[in-house]
Write a protein that holds these residues in place. Structure first.
Motif, PDB file in Angstrom:
ATOM      1  N   UNK A   1       9.246  -2.030  15.133  1.00 39.95           N
ATOM      2  CA  UNK A   1      10.281  -3.010  14.779  1.00 39.95           C
ATOM      3  C   UNK A   1      11.017  -2.651  13.498  1.00 39.95           C
ATOM      4  N   UNK A   2      10.801  -1.459  12.975  1.00 38.28           N
ATOM      5  CA  UNK A   2      11.390  -1.082  11.710  1.00 38.28           C
ATOM      6  C   UNK A   2      12.921  -1.131  11.732  1.00 38.28           C
ATOM      7  N   UNK A   3      13.519  -0.731  12.850  1.00 39.28           N
ATOM      8  CA  UNK A   3      14.969  -0.730  12.909  1.00 39.28           C
ATOM      9  C   UNK A   3      15.553  -2.134  13.104  1.00 39.28           C
ATOM     10  N   UNK A   4      14.735  -3.100  13.548  1.00 38.88           N
ATOM     11  CA  UNK A   4      15.212  -4.464  13.732  1.00 38.88           C
ATOM     12  C   UNK A   4      15.085  -5.314  12.481  1.00 38.88           C
ATOM     13  N   UNK A   5      14.059  -5.069  11.695  1.00 42.64           N
ATOM     14  CA  UNK A   5      13.821  -5.882  10.507  1.00 42.64           C
ATOM     15  C   UNK A   5      13.833  -4.973   9.283  1.00 42.64           C
ATOM     16  N   UNK A   6      14.901  -5.019   8.510  1.00 42.50           N
ATOM     17  CA  UNK A   6      14.977  -4.113   7.341  1.00 42.50           C
ATOM     18  C   UNK A   6      13.980  -4.438   6.254  1.00 42.50           C
TER      19      UNK A   6
ATOM     20  N   UNK B   1      -1.972 -10.247  13.680  1.00 46.65           N
ATOM     21  CA  UNK B   1      -1.458 -10.746  14.954  1.00 46.65           C
ATOM     22  C   UNK B   1       0.032 -11.014  14.859  1.00 46.65           C
ATOM     23  N   UNK B   2       0.472 -11.632  13.774  1.00 45.86           N
ATOM     24  CA  UNK B   2       1.899 -11.901  13.578  1.00 45.86           C
ATOM     25  C   UNK B   2       2.673 -10.593  13.523  1.00 45.86           C
ATOM     26  N   UNK B   3       2.141  -9.596  12.826  1.00 42.48           N
ATOM     27  CA  UNK B   3       2.807  -8.305  12.697  1.00 42.48           C
ATOM     28  C   UNK B   3       2.949  -7.632  14.064  1.00 42.48           C
ATOM     29  N   UNK B   4       1.886  -7.730  14.904  1.00 44.04           N
ATOM     30  CA  UNK B   4       1.955  -7.128  16.240  1.00 44.04           C
ATOM     31  C   UNK B   4       2.954  -7.862  17.119  1.00 44.04           C
ATOM     32  N   UNK B   5       3.015  -9.195  17.014  1.00 45.20           N
ATOM     33  CA  UNK B   5       3.973  -9.963  17.808  1.00 45.20           C
ATOM     34  C   UNK B   5       5.394  -9.604  17.414  1.00 45.20           C
ATOM     35  N   UNK B   6       5.614  -9.354  16.127  1.00 50.09           N
ATOM     36  CA  UNK B   6       6.952  -9.005  15.633  1.00 50.09           C
ATOM     37  C   UNK B   6       7.342  -7.576  15.996  1.00 50.09           C
ATOM     38  N   UNK B   7       6.425  -6.776  16.516  1.00 50.46           N
ATOM     39  CA  UNK B   7       6.780  -5.442  16.969  1.00 50.46           C
ATOM     40  C   UNK B   7       6.046  -4.329  16.268  1.00 50.46           C
ATOM     41  N   UNK B   8       5.349  -4.611  15.197  1.00 52.53           N
ATOM     42  CA  UNK B   8       4.577  -3.584  14.504  1.00 52.53           C
ATOM     43  C   UNK B   8       5.455  -2.503  13.920  1.00 52.53           C
ATOM     44  N   UNK B   9       5.033  -1.255  14.064  1.00 50.73           N
ATOM     45  CA  UNK B   9       5.794  -0.134  13.513  1.00 50.73           C
ATOM     46  C   UNK B   9       7.110   0.092  14.244  1.00 50.73           C
TER      47      UNK B   9
END
Length: 58
Positions: free
Chosen positions: A53-58, A43-51
């Motif tokens: 969000x790769x460009x936002x979180x290195x 759930x946390x991973x999905x809230x953070x954007x999942x796949x």
């Protein structure tokens, strides 16, 4: 004359089978107890954007 029952495996094979059963039960119990925490992490991973969000979180 008595007829003896046929054994299907040696003592070592029976011990190995019992050990495999015990280890399998322990692994299954560990997995079952970890399911709630895995669901929370998903759930946390999905809230953070999942796949995406790769460009936002290195």
């Amino acid at each position: 004359m008595k007829t003896r029952g046929r054994r299907t495996g040696t003592a070592a094979q029976r011990v190995l089978t019992a050990e495999i059963a015990v280890v399998g039960a322990l692994v299954l119990a560990l997995f079952v107890t970890e399911i709630p925490s895995m669901m929370r992490e998903m759930k946390i991973w999905r809230i953070a954007g999942g796949l995406r969000a790769r460009h936002r979180y290195p």
